[in-house]
Enzyme design. Structure first.
Site, PDB file in Angstrom:
ATOM      1  N   GLY A   1      70.896  41.994  23.885  1.00 39.69           N
ATOM      2  CA  GLY A   1      71.399  40.640  23.726  1.00 39.69           C
ATOM      3  C   GLY A   1      71.900  40.081  25.044  1.00 39.69           C
ATOM      4  O   GLY A   1      72.331  40.833  25.927  1.00 39.69           O
TER       5      GLY A   1
ATOM      6  N   LYS B   1      82.796  31.303  22.916  1.00 43.37           N
ATOM      7  CA  LYS B   1      83.394  32.012  24.046  1.00 43.37           C
ATOM      8  C   LYS B   1      83.173  31.325  25.393  1.00 43.37           C
ATOM      9  O   LYS B   1      84.043  31.380  26.272  1.00 43.37           O
ATOM     10  CB  LYS B   1      82.882  33.448  24.096  1.00 43.37           C
ATOM     11  CG  LYS B   1      83.351  34.294  22.916  1.00 43.37           C
ATOM     12  CD  LYS B   1      82.910  35.733  23.052  1.00 43.37           C
ATOM     13  CE  LYS B   1      83.416  36.581  21.892  1.00 43.37           C
ATOM     14  NZ  LYS B   1      83.058  38.001  22.041  1.00 43.37           N
TER      15      LYS B   1
END
Length: 288
Positions: free
Chosen positions: A130, A67
């Site tokens: 995360g 990404k």
């Protein structure tokens, strides 16, 4: 002419994106072939170069770990993706005699839509598990939902640059905290978004179960667990088993895919298309 699209990432065999996209294109009556391609960061540039000169490509879905790397492989980045520096969608747009590769981020909208239907509180007290590329979208999403602050729990603070950059870009205050502190903190959150890989939150799930056994329930907060294979995750089971609302990662995936499908095909994605997308992955419809 038949068009082509694909989801890129590593590993990719578990991806539900092909099922979602192919069901939608069949319903829309458009000729787009959508496949999954296992691509690691080191092979991304070579793959993208291989597409040059091929007019059949209309779009790419981008998942981990690509990404951030994809930002360097497109001609332009638009919308929230430009602020975040994280792309999950590439659209091939005609540009005279050539093709322009444009990057977008549909993860943010996918997260917002999924948790809104779950009844998340206004200006939620939010936590993100995360610190990678998907956490950047999660942080932007909680900002869009009205949160002014977000706690981000990570295993390695040195690998949370994307999360920190996202918070700065959208203007939300962020506290970076070690994942070992997460269990005691998230039980008081209105919204928790786990962007951890499959099974990475199993230890946290066990801690939550222990806390609940000591009389500390999760209350009515909302958990979105982005990982959807295997499902239900242990984290989802622990949360739901003690009063919390769980939003499956497939729901977020479906919403972000709907926007990709609109961009790739040029067609409106209405309720009938959402129906067949849900059916393709066994996702119950919940007020969509």
């Amino acid at each position: 002419m038949s068009r082509r699209a694909a989801v890129l990432g590593h590993p990719i065999s578990h991806s539900k994106s092909p099922a979602l996209h192919m069901a939608a294109y069949a319903k829309l009556g458009v000729d787009i072939e959508y496949t999954a391609k296992d691509i690691e960061v080191g092979g991304l540039r070579t793959f993208m170069e291989s597409l040059r000169g091929d007019p059949t490509w209309c779009g790419l879905s981008v998942t981990m770990p690509l990404k951030s790397a994809m930002v360097q492989e497109v001609d332009e980045v638009r919308g929230v993706a430009a602020a975040l520096g994280v792309i999950n969608t590439v659209v091939f747009e005609p540009d005279g005699d050539s093709v322009r590769r444009v990057g977008y981020n549909t993860d943010v909208g996918g997260i917002v839509e999924a948790v809104r239907y779950a009844g998340v509180a206004a200006t939620p007290h939010a936590a993100v598990l995360g610190g990678g590329g998907t956490s950047a979208a999660a942080i932007a999403a909680v900002h869009d939902l009205g949160a002014r602050h977000v706690d981000v729990f990570v295993r390695d603070s040195g690998r949370a640059r994307e999360a920190q950059a996202a918070a700065a870009a959208v203007g939300i205050s962020l506290a970076l905290r070690p994942i070992i502190e997460a269990a005691g903190a998230v039980v008081a959150s209105d919204l928790v978004i786990s962007t951890l890989p499959p099974r990475a939150a199993d230890g946290l799930a066990e801690e939550l179960a222990t806390l609940t056994g000591q009389g500390m329930g999760t209350g009515a907060g909302v958990l979105l667990d982005v990982a959807y294979d295997p499902w239900p995750s242990r984290l989802a089971e622990a949360w739901q088993g003690h009063g919390g609302v769980v939003v499956p990662g497939l729901e977020m995936l479906m919403y972000q895919a709907a926007e990709q499908i609109r961009r790739f095909s040029g067609c409106d994605v209405d309720a009938s298309v959402i129906d067949v997308m849900c059916d393709s992955v066994g996702l119950p419809r919940r007020g969509f």
